[in-house]
Every structure is written in structure tokens, then in C-alpha cells.
Design an enzyme around this catalytic site. Structure first.
Site, mmCIF file in Angstrom:
data_model
loop_
_atom_site.group_PDB
_atom_site.id
_atom_site.type_symbol
_atom_site.label_atom_id
_atom_site.label_comp_id
_atom_site.label_asym_id
_atom_site.label_seq_id
_atom_site.Cartn_x
_atom_site.Cartn_y
_atom_site.Cartn_z
ATOM 1 N N ASP A 196 0.969 -1.154 -0.061
ATOM 2 C CA ASP A 196 -0.086 0.221 -0.147
ATOM 3 C C ASP A 196 0.858 1.289 -0.084
ATOM 4 O OD1 ASP A 196 -2.143 1.856 1.354
ATOM 5 O OD2 ASP A 196 -3.193 -0.013 0.343
ATOM 6 N N ASP A 250 -5.442 5.203 -5.435
ATOM 7 C CA ASP A 250 -6.116 5.722 -4.486
ATOM 8 C C ASP A 250 -6.344 7.170 -5.120
ATOM 9 O OD1 ASP A 250 -7.018 6.424 -2.061
ATOM 10 O OD2 ASP A 250 -5.315 5.822 -0.878
ATOM 11 N N SER A 294 -10.093 3.485 -6.188
ATOM 12 C CA SER A 294 -10.588 4.363 -5.355
ATOM 13 C C SER A 294 -11.701 5.539 -5.775
ATOM 14 C CB SER A 294 -9.600 4.780 -4.044
ATOM 15 O OG SER A 294 -8.773 3.766 -3.848
ATOM 16 N N ARG A 322 -13.298 0.674 -4.549
ATOM 17 C CA ARG A 322 -13.680 1.015 -3.367
ATOM 18 C C ARG A 322 -15.078 2.000 -3.425
ATOM 19 N NH1 ARG A 322 -10.105 1.471 0.883
ATOM 20 N NH2 ARG A 322 -11.890 2.332 1.827
ATOM 21 N N ASP A 359 -12.450 3.774 4.722
ATOM 22 C CA ASP A 359 -11.628 2.883 4.926
ATOM 23 C C ASP A 359 -12.008 2.252 6.150
ATOM 24 O OD1 ASP A 359 -9.687 3.976 2.961
ATOM 25 O OD2 ASP A 359 -8.201 4.157 4.575
#
Ligand SMILES: *[C@@H]1O[C@H](CO)[C@@H](O)[C@H](O)[C@H]1NC(C)=O
Ligand SMILES: *[C@@H]1O[C@H](CO)[C@@H](O)[C@H](O)[C@H]1NC(C)=O
Ligand SMILES: *[C@@H]1O[C@H](CO)[C@@H](O)[C@H](O)[C@H]1NC(C)=O
Ligand SMILES: *[C@@H]1O[C@H](CO)[C@@H](O)[C@H](O)[C@H]1NC(C)=O
Length: 409
Positions: free
Chosen positions: A79, A157, A190, A215, A219
Site C-alpha cells: 500500500d 487511491d 478508489s 472502493r 477505509d
């Protein structure tokens, strides 16, 4: 019938245009560093747990030696916080040389030598969430770099110094650049979560054309409350989210926190069962070096994994809650499986005693209720018997616990 109607919707509006890279035909399984290891970059202070190649190599070893790989967990995913603080002289990203002395290519070679796959992380803005250089102005170069290194999955992300209003252009650009590398790279976006956060309408048709998994919501954190709030979001949005899931495309409620600090064994079983019902990616974020056997057994339960990995790829949904048919605090969810089978679960938000269900197959919405179903309690590994039209399923659901069943016509 409900299942075939869903399939038609899938094929009609999404199947034709879904991202075609051959990947994520069932929800991807693996390990992802973030929830457990965060941006721990001080290897002097914490050599065992800092974000370094050693951490990923050790997790790869555990995946292979402790049975996770055989159970289907194959991605080892980095990540945030792997990069050096600047790009190199050619503008390329490179890994922090102290924490990743072999470079990402060397790490990828190690992961591949174990028969596993490597995932990496970037962000759509100019900086990652933790302030490292991200792909904002370098999408094409970074796609090429990741492919050269032998990366198999990319999580992109959002984060710092970025324009959420350009994501509908920017994410599909990255999809094109990844495709142009010729290397199949599973793309985790994301994007919808950032649009949701900014109140920008999400176009899930466009998302499914460009991403394998995405996503939708905030989170996950190491808490049962966090798991519950995520489950609530998927229930609230199920009419939007269920139709977009299917082979190649899955909604991602974020990592499994089973074996971390907060979940009891009952709660861990509930997260695992719920993620299987949701056709969610099974990306563990835990310490496989120290996990205890009772949590490991939950993660390795082959009957739960079989539900998760059912090849029809249909996402489940909440069908009953707080009504006349179930006690208050108990919910029922169902997921259609291949060959007219169903998985169903009951879970309880009660903080008091175990509660009893008393429902028929018809109450659960199973279409062949007149002919009846053979029902198995999945965690108990026991046949519960044949349930015809009038038969009532009586199970005890523990506080913050789950009963997962499989129903076969
Ligand atoms: C890392 O931890 C060590 C030992 O606790 C400390 O002396 C050092 O200042 C830390 N380094 C950074 C960059 O924070
Ligand atoms: C990166 O920063 C530039 C300059 O501030 C800005 O114009 C651009 O929109 C940012 N990139 C993204 C992807 O948001
Ligand atoms: C690129 O896209 C084409 C057309 O959708 C597809 O057939 C091909 O498999 C993709 N290649 C990769 C490497 O993703
Ligand atoms: C959503 O994206 C699809 C696929 O690109 C497109 O055909 C459709 O017009 C978009 N819908 C809206 C409301 O913009």
C-alpha cells in the site's frame, strides 16, 4: 426467477462493456498491508513491522507455508509509503532504497518465485495520502514502470493535491495505459469513494468498464463498529451496487481485519461470512506471522471461501431485518450461487443473548421454496436437513455473531 433476472441485467447493461483484461473473474484474494501496517517507515525503531521488502517477503512465505495460497490467497499487496520521497532523474517512481534494497522488481521476482502475485499502490492526485509522490501527472509513465517491474495488481487511491472532478477522465486513462503495457494488471480503483465523498454522481457503468474492483466507502479500521458501518452502507446502496458486480467487476468493502486486535471470534466469522455474501475481494490485512489458529481457521474455511468464489459472481443483499419474521437486531442476507444454489446468513447486532430465527425458505426469498432445499450450516459443517415449503429454519444467532447457510435445490 430472481437469479436469472439478475443475470440478464448483468449481461444486458454491464457484461458487454465490462473491463476485459481476463482478471478478477471471481473476487480477488490475497493480503494487503495498509490496515495493519499503515505508514510505519521507521525500520530502525520497528524492523519487524515497518513497510519494507522484508515485510512483504515474510508475508509471502506465510501465505505459502501456512496454507493460505492453497486456499486461494494469491496477491501480496503493497500500500502507501513504499516510494522514495522524489521521482528519479527520468521522472520514474522508485522504491525507498533503504527499505526496499532489491527494488520492486527484485521483490516481484521473489513473490513470483513463490507462485504468488504482487500488487502495488499509487494515487490519482499528485501525492499519496501520506505525502509520497503519486501518479497525477505521470499516469502513462507509471503504468509502464509498474508493468516493467512485473506488477500484477494496482490500487490507485485518490488523495492529496487532486481534482476529483477529473476522475471520470483520469481513471479511464490509466485503464488505457495499463492495457497498452500488454501485461494483465488487476485494477483497483478508489474513484467511486472519492466521488461519493465529494457528492459527485457516480457512474458505475463507467467504473465497471475501467476497473476490476473499486472502493465505494470509507477505509476499514480495526473495530467491529467500522465493520458494521460498512455493512450498513452496502445494505443502503444495494440496489445500485448489486447490479454492477459480476465476473471481472466487484465492489470492494475493504480489507479483512480478521486476526487483528479488535474482532472476537464470533465477529471475525461474521466479517468473513458477510464478505463472502457480498462477493467482496478477500484481502487480509493482518500479521500472518503471529495470527492465532482460531482466526487462521476462519480465513482458511474452504466452504466459506467456496461461497466467496462462486463463479456466477453475483453479489448478495439484505433481504430481511427488524420485521415480523426475524427478532429485532437480526438480519438475513442472501447470495444466489451457480446451479440455483443459495448462500444465506443471519447476523445479530444484539448486545444481549443469542436470538432465534424462525423463517421459511420463502421468507428468505429463495425461488424454489415449493420444491424445497437441502440446507447446510457452513461453519458447523453440518447438514441441517431438507426444508420444504412449510418448514421453518430455527437457528440461534449469537450477539455480533453469524450463522451462514448454504441451500441447494
Ligand atoms: C526512528 O526511530 C529511532 C529509534 O526510536 C529514532 O532515534 C529516530 O529518530 C527515528 N527516525 C525517524 C526518521 O523518525
Ligand atoms: C496535480 O497538480 C496540478 C498542479 O497543481 C493540477 O493542475 C492537477 O490537476 C493535479 N493533478 C491531479 C490528477 O489532480
Ligand atoms: C486490452 O484490451 C483488449 C480489448 O478490451 C483486451 O482484449 C486485452 O486482453 C487487454 N489487454 C490487457 C493486457 O489487459
Ligand atoms: C455512464 O457511463 C456510460 C458508459 O461510459 C455512458 O454510456 C453513460 O452515458 C454514462 N451515464 C451518464 C449519466 O453520464
Amino acid at each position: 426467477m430472481w437469479a436469472s433476472a439478475v443475470l440478464l441485467v448483468l449481461l444486458g447493461s454491464f457484461g458487454a462493456n465490462a473491463l476485459d483484461n481476463g482478471l478478477a473473474r471471481t473476487p480477488p484474494m490475497g493480503w494487503l498491508a495498509w490496515e495493519r501496517f499503515r505508514c510505519n517507515v521507521n525500520c530502525t525503531a520497528d524492523p519487524k513491522n515497518c513497510v519494507s521488502e522484508k515485510l512483504f517477503m515474510e508475508m509471502a512465505d506465510r501465505l505459502v507455508e501456512d496454507g493460505y495460497k492453497d486456499a486461494g490467497y494469491e496477491y501480496v499487496n503493497i500500500d502507501d509509503c513504499w516510494m522514495a520521497k522524489q521521482r528519479d532523474a527520468n521522472n520514474k517512481l522508485y522504491a525507498d532504497p533503504e527499505r526496499f534494497p532489491s527494488g520492486i522488481k527484485g521483490l516481484a521476482d521473489y513473490i513470483h518465485s513463490k507462485g504468488l502475485k504482487l500488487g502495488i499502490y499509487t494515487a490519482y492526485g499528485n501525492f499519496t495520502c501520506q505525502g509520497y509522490p503519486a501518479s497525477g501527472m505521470h499516469l502513462e509513465l507509471d503504468a509502464q514502470t509498474f508493468a516493467e517491474w512485473g506488477v500484477d495488481m494496482l490500487k490507485m487511491d485518490g488523495c492529496k493535491q487532486m481534482d476529483r472532478h477529473t476522475m471520470k477522465k483520469g481513471y479511464p486513462q490509466m485503464t488505457k495505459y495499463l492495457n497498452a503495457t500488454g501485461r494483465p494488471i488487476l485494477f483497483s480503483c478508489s474513484w467511486p469513494d472519492y466521488e461519493r465523498g465529494a457528492g459527485i454522481p457516480i457512474n458505475y457503468t463507467l467504473v465497471a468498464e475501467n476497473c476490476n474492483i473499486w472502493r465505494n466507502y470509507v477505509d476499514i479500521q480495526d473495530s467491529w463498529q467500522s465493520v458494521l458501518s460498512i455493512i450498513d452502507y452496502y445494505a443502503k446502496e444495494q440496489d445500485t451496487l448489486v447490479p454492477v458486480a459480476g465476473p471481472g467487476n466487484f465492489n470492494d468493502p475493504d480489507m479483512l481485519i480478521i486476526g487483528d486486535f479488535s474482532l472476537s471470534v464470533e465477529q471475525a466469522k461474521a466479517q468473513m461470512a458477510m464478505w463472502a455474501i457480498l462477493a467482496a475481494p478477500l484481502l487480509m490485512s493482518n500479521d500472518l506471522r503471529t495470527i492465532t489458529p482460531e482466526y487462521r481457521d476462519i480465513l482458511l474455511n474452504k466452504d466459506v471461501i467456496a461461497i466467496s468464489q462462486d463463479n456466477a459472481g453475483i453479489m448478495g443483499k439484505r433481504v430481511l431485518q427488524d420485521g415480523p419474521l426475524l427478532p429485532q437486531f437480526v438480519e438475513a442476507w442472501t447470495r444466489p450461487l451457480a446451479d440455483k444454489k443459495y448462500a444465506a446468513l443471519f447476523y445479530s447486532r444484539s448486545i444481549k443473548q443469542p436470538l432465534n430465527t424462525n423463517v421459511t425458505m420463502k421468507d428468505l426469498g429463495l425461488p424454489d421454496y415449493k420444491k424445497g432445499y437441502m440446507v447446510t450450516d457452513v461453519y458447523a459443517g453440518k447438514k441441517m436437513g431438507f426444508f420444504g415449503e412449510k418448514d421453518r429454519l430455527l437457528v440461534k444467532v449469537n450477539p455480533s455473531g453469524v450463522v451462514l447457510i448454504k441451500a441447494e435445490p
